[in-house]
Design an enzyme around this catalytic site. Structure first.
Site, PDB file in Angstrom:
ATOM      1  N   TYR A 176      -1.188  17.191  64.595  1.00 43.04           N
ATOM      2  CA  TYR A 176      -1.806  18.398  65.029  1.00 43.04           C
ATOM      3  C   TYR A 176      -1.969  19.272  63.672  1.00 43.04           C
ATOM      4  CZ  TYR A 176      -0.620  17.436  69.845  1.00 43.04           C
ATOM      5  OH  TYR A 176      -0.286  16.770  71.118  1.00 43.04           O
ATOM      6  N   ASP A 216      -3.434  11.458  63.819  1.00 45.79           N
ATOM      7  CA  ASP A 216      -2.707  12.082  62.762  1.00 45.79           C
ATOM      8  C   ASP A 216      -2.017  13.639  63.341  1.00 45.79           C
ATOM      9  OD1 ASP A 216      -5.331  13.577  63.012  1.00 45.79           O
ATOM     10  OD2 ASP A 216      -5.500  14.005  61.250  1.00 45.79           O
ATOM     11  N   PHE A 224       1.982  13.617  69.367  1.00 45.85           N
ATOM     12  CA  PHE A 224       1.396  14.112  70.628  1.00 45.85           C
ATOM     13  C   PHE A 224       2.621  15.480  71.199  1.00 45.85           C
ATOM     14  CE2 PHE A 224      -0.697  10.209  71.325  1.00 45.85           C
ATOM     15  CZ  PHE A 224      -1.762  10.714  71.850  1.00 45.85           C
TER      16      PHE A 224
END
Length: 224
Positions: free
Chosen positions: A66, A64, A77
């Site tokens: 940040y 999910d 990412f």
């Protein structure tokens, strides 16, 4: 949420009419109105917007977004250019350096990858601020599973890079013999030393693409 309007729309449009998606959309609107939620609503579908289905060569699945301020922008990412590189991405860069010799850049903005056909897709597309996994189980998984099944049906070489058990749980949907599946522990500092380091996913992906007549990914993220 700006609508998906590229070649993802046709295979996904049936999902938008399903009851689970109507409930999901209602829930997401309520969450954004009542709480701080990431990413910005305009960025929720960025993975699809930035990597058309016909261009996908590599798929990296995240969990999910940040959940700290200013990080998430709809690409797993990746963070916005001015944001400090998160620990998991630091480890991804370490492995990239060891695997292909890429220097470690001063930012975590991975848009260069997605523009080359690397789909960076979280399985859940929104999250409450500072509450990891807070939107798990509200319907996003059903939507992104549909996207994964669409990818599995593509009659061309695709590489799936599955880091960690949540991503690897999607493997059962992937049975296309033209596709390559690479698995390793998650790059999180909690698990990277269990086999993520040394797994060489980037060179393996490029070797597969080139062996199938496709252009390799230039994985080097440049300094800004």
């Amino acid at each position: 949420m700006p609508p998906i309007n590229n070649d993802w729309l046709e295979p996904l449009k049936g999902e938008f009419r399903k009851e689970y998606y109507k409930n999901l959309h209602k829930k997401i609107v309520e969450e954004y109105n009542a709480r701080q939620v990431f990413p910005d609503p305009d960025d929720i579908f960025n993975a699809f917007h930035l990597t058309p289905l016909s261009k996908v060569k590599v798929v990296i699945l995240g969990q999910d977004p940040y959940h700290d301020n200013g990080q998430a922008h709809g690409v797993c990412f990746s963070v916005k250019p001015e944001v400090e590189t998160p620990p998991s991405l630091v480890n991804i860069y370490k492995e990239l350096h060891d695997d292909l010799g890429c220097y470690v850049p001063n930012n975590g903005h991975l848009v260069k990858w997605v523009q080359q056909g690397v789909l960076l897709l979280n399985t859940v597309l929104t999250v409450r601020a500072h509450q990891a996994n807070s939107h798990r189980g509200i319907g996003w998984e059903e939507f992104t599973d549909a996207a994964i099944r669409i990818l599995n049906e593509q009659d061309r070489p695709i590489v799936y890079i599955l880091w960690g058990k949540p991503a690897q749980s999607k493997k059962e949907m992937l049975n296309n013999p033209k596709h390559l599946i690479l698995e390793a522990p998650h790059p999180s500092p909690l698990s990277a030393y269990r086999g993520f380091f040394g797994s060489k996913p980037f060179s393996k992906a490029n070797q597969f693409l080139e062996a199938n007549g496709l252009e390799a990914i230039d994985w080097q993220i440049e300094n800004i």
